[in-house]
Scaffold this active site. Structure first.
Site, PDB file in Angstrom:
ATOM      1  N   HIS A 231       8.653   3.061   8.733  1.00  0.00           N
ATOM      2  CA  HIS A 231       8.478   2.175   9.885  1.00  0.00           C
ATOM      3  C   HIS A 231       7.315   2.704  10.727  1.00  0.00           C
ATOM      4  O   HIS A 231       7.242   3.910  10.984  1.00  0.00           O
ATOM      5  CB  HIS A 231       9.773   2.152  10.712  1.00  0.00           C
ATOM      6  CG  HIS A 231       9.713   1.242  11.892  1.00  0.00           C
ATOM      7  ND1 HIS A 231       9.860  -0.129  11.784  1.00  0.00           N
ATOM      8  CD2 HIS A 231       9.507   1.495  13.207  1.00  0.00           C
ATOM      9  CE1 HIS A 231       9.754  -0.670  12.991  1.00  0.00           C
ATOM     10  NE2 HIS A 231       9.536   0.295  13.869  1.00  0.00           N
TER      11      HIS A 231
ATOM     12  N   SER B  74       0.831  -1.212   0.000  1.00  0.00           N
ATOM     13  CA  SER B  74       0.000   0.000   0.000  1.00  0.00           C
ATOM     14  C   SER B  74       0.872   1.271   0.000  1.00  0.00           C
ATOM     15  O   SER B  74       0.508   2.273  -0.627  1.00  0.00           O
ATOM     16  CB  SER B  74      -0.982  -0.005   1.174  1.00  0.00           C
ATOM     17  OG  SER B  74      -0.342   0.141   2.404  1.00  0.00           O
TER      18      SER B  74
ATOM     19  N   ASP C 259      16.583  -0.118  11.576  1.00  0.00           N
ATOM     20  CA  ASP C 259      15.689   0.982  11.985  1.00  0.00           C
ATOM     21  C   ASP C 259      16.412   2.090  12.764  1.00  0.00           C
ATOM     22  O   ASP C 259      15.810   2.767  13.598  1.00  0.00           O
ATOM     23  CB  ASP C 259      14.517   0.445  12.841  1.00  0.00           C
ATOM     24  CG  ASP C 259      13.628  -0.519  12.074  1.00  0.00           C
ATOM     25  OD1 ASP C 259      13.560  -0.406  10.841  1.00  0.00           O
ATOM     26  OD2 ASP C 259      13.014  -1.391  12.717  1.00  0.00           O
TER      27      ASP C 259
ATOM     28  N   ARG D 191      13.218  -8.110   4.536  1.00  0.00           N
ATOM     29  CA  ARG D 191      14.533  -8.756   4.609  1.00  0.00           C
ATOM     30  C   ARG D 191      15.550  -7.800   5.218  1.00  0.00           C
ATOM     31  O   ARG D 191      15.537  -6.601   4.906  1.00  0.00           O
ATOM     32  CB  ARG D 191      15.047  -9.148   3.214  1.00  0.00           C
ATOM     33  CG  ARG D 191      14.208 -10.160   2.477  1.00  0.00           C
ATOM     34  CD  ARG D 191      14.089 -11.487   3.173  1.00  0.00           C
ATOM     35  NE  ARG D 191      15.359 -12.133   3.414  1.00  0.00           N
ATOM     36  CZ  ARG D 191      15.521 -13.171   4.241  1.00  0.00           C
ATOM     37  NH1 ARG D 191      14.495 -13.662   4.904  1.00  0.00           N
ATOM     38  NH2 ARG D 191      16.709 -13.715   4.414  1.00  0.00           N
ATOM     39  N   ILE D 192      16.428  -8.339   6.040  1.00  0.00           N
ATOM     40  CA  ILE D 192      17.561  -7.558   6.545  1.00  0.00           C
ATOM     41  C   ILE D 192      18.655  -7.609   5.487  1.00  0.00           C
ATOM     42  O   ILE D 192      18.915  -8.657   4.893  1.00  0.00           O
ATOM     43  CB  ILE D 192      18.041  -8.147   7.890  1.00  0.00           C
ATOM     44  CG1 ILE D 192      16.958  -7.892   8.948  1.00  0.00           C
ATOM     45  CG2 ILE D 192      19.368  -7.545   8.314  1.00  0.00           C
ATOM     46  CD1 ILE D 192      17.231  -8.527  10.280  1.00  0.00           C
TER      47      ILE D 192
HETATM   48  C1  GRF Z   1       3.889  -0.700   6.807  1.00  0.00           C
HETATM   49  O1  GRF Z   1       3.256  -0.605   8.071  1.00  0.00           O
HETATM   50  C2  GRF Z   1       5.310  -0.227   6.890  1.00  0.00           C
HETATM   51  O2  GRF Z   1       5.487   0.836   7.777  1.00  0.00           O
HETATM   52  C3  GRF Z   1       6.032  -1.435   7.399  1.00  0.00           C
HETATM   53  O3  GRF Z   1       5.412  -2.517   6.753  1.00  0.00           O
HETATM   54  C4  GRF Z   1       4.078  -2.167   6.394  1.00  0.00           C
HETATM   55  C5  GRF Z   1       3.959  -2.349   4.919  1.00  0.00           C
HETATM   56  O4  GRF Z   1       2.648  -2.147   4.454  1.00  0.00           O
HETATM   57  N1  GRF Z   1       7.453  -1.324   7.152  1.00  0.00           N
HETATM   58  P1  GRF Z   1       2.399  -2.016   2.882  1.00  0.00           P
HETATM   59  O5  GRF Z   1       2.996  -3.254   2.230  1.00  0.00           O
HETATM   60  O6  GRF Z   1       3.063  -0.767   2.415  1.00  0.00           O
HETATM   61  O7  GRF Z   1       0.923  -1.982   2.718  1.00  0.00           O
END
Ligand code: GRF
Length: 213
Positions: free
Chosen positions: A116, A20, A152, A98-99
Site C-alpha cells: 500500500h 509493476s 489496510d 477488489r475487497i
Molecule cells: C501500487 O501503488 C500499490 O501500492 C497499490 O497499487 C499500485 C499498483 O501498481 N496497491 P502496480 O500495478 O504494481 O504497478
C-alpha cells in the site's frame, strides 16, 4: 541445506492493472536462492497489462471477472478454487483492486500480503498519496502488510520511507513511492517466508523499514 535445493514457497500474485510490483516479485523469484516461486498470476480484469508480462515469463495466468458473479462471496469462492488448484501457499496482492469476502480473508490470514502506498496505519484506502499531501506530512512511503478482513489494517511487515517535497503533487509523490515499493516488496516477501514459523524474535525484528539513500 543449500538455497538451491530447499523447497520454495508457492506464491500467487493477484493484480488488477499495470503490475509493476508483480514484475519485481517475478524478477526476484528468478534468483535460484530466492525462497518463493511465483506459480500463477490472477487478475479480475482481462485488460490488466501485467498479464502479458506474466505470460512472457512462462507463468500461468487466470482471469475471472467479478462482474460475472452476483456476490462478493461467490466471486471469492471462484478465486479461491483457482488458487487452490495452483497449490498456492501464500498470496501477494499487487495493485489488486477488489475487497475480499470475510470468508476468503479469514481463510488466508497469515498467508496473504499486500503493498500500500502510504506508511500504514496512516492513509488507508483510496488516494493515499493525496491524503498524505492534504495532511501535510513530511515523510511518506509504502508498507507491505499482512492482509486481514479489515481494509489496510493488518500488521505492517516492512515500510519504505520517502520524503514529501513542497513541490509534490500526488503524481510526483506517487512516483517516488512506487520506486520504494519496488525495493521493499521482494525484501518483505523473503523476510516473511524466512521468519514464518520462526520464533526467533531477533530474526523477526529484521523486518523494520528501508530509507533509500
Ligand atoms: C501500487 O501503488 C500499490 O501500492 C497499490 O497499487 C499500485 C499498483 O501498481 N496497491 P502496480 O500495478 O504494481 O504497478
Amino acid at each position: 541445506m543449500s538455497g538451491h535445493t530447499r523447497i520454495k514457497t508457492k506464491v500467487a500474485i493477484l493484480i488488477s492493472g499495470r503490475g509493476s510490483n508483480m514484475r519485481t516479485l517475478i524478477q526476484a523469484a528468478n534468483d535460484p536462492a530466492y525462497p518463493a516461486e511465483i506459480i500463477g498470476v490472477f487478475s479480475n480484469r482481462a485488460d490488466a497489462a501485467g498479464l502479458d508480462h506474466a505470460k512472457q515469463q512462462g507463468i500461468q495466468t487466470a482471469v475471472i471477472s467479478h462482474k460475472d458473479f452476483d456476490s462478493r462471496e461467490a466471486f471469492c469462492e471462484a478465486l479461491d478454487s483457482t488458487l487452490e488448484a495452483w497449490g498456492t501457499e501464500l498470496i501477494c496482492l499487487a495493485g489488486y483492486m477488489r475487497i475480499h469476502s470475510d470468508a476468503f480473508a479469514q481463510k488466508w490470514v497469515g498467508k496473504m500480503l499486500n503493498i500500500h502506498p502510504s506508511l500504514l496505519p496512516s492513509f488507508k484506502g483510496l488516494n493515499p498519496q493525496q491524503q498524505a499531501l492534504d495532511a501535510g506530512v513530511r515523510i511518506s512511503g509504502a508498507t507491505v502488510h499482512e492482509v486481514t478482513p479489515e481494509l489496510d489494517a493488518g500488521r505492517p511487515v516492512l515500510h519504505g520511507v520517502v520524503p514529501v517535497l513542497d513541490s509534490d503533487d500526488a503524481e510526483r509523490l506517487g512516483a517516488r513511492i512506487l520506486k520504494v515499493e519496488h525495493q521493499i516488496y521482494p525484501i518483505a516477501l523473503k523476510q516473511y517466508i524466512e521468519n514464518s514459523g520462526n520464533n526467533d524474535v531477533a530474526a523477526a525484528d529484521k523486518a523494520q523499514f528501508i530509507w533509500p539513500q
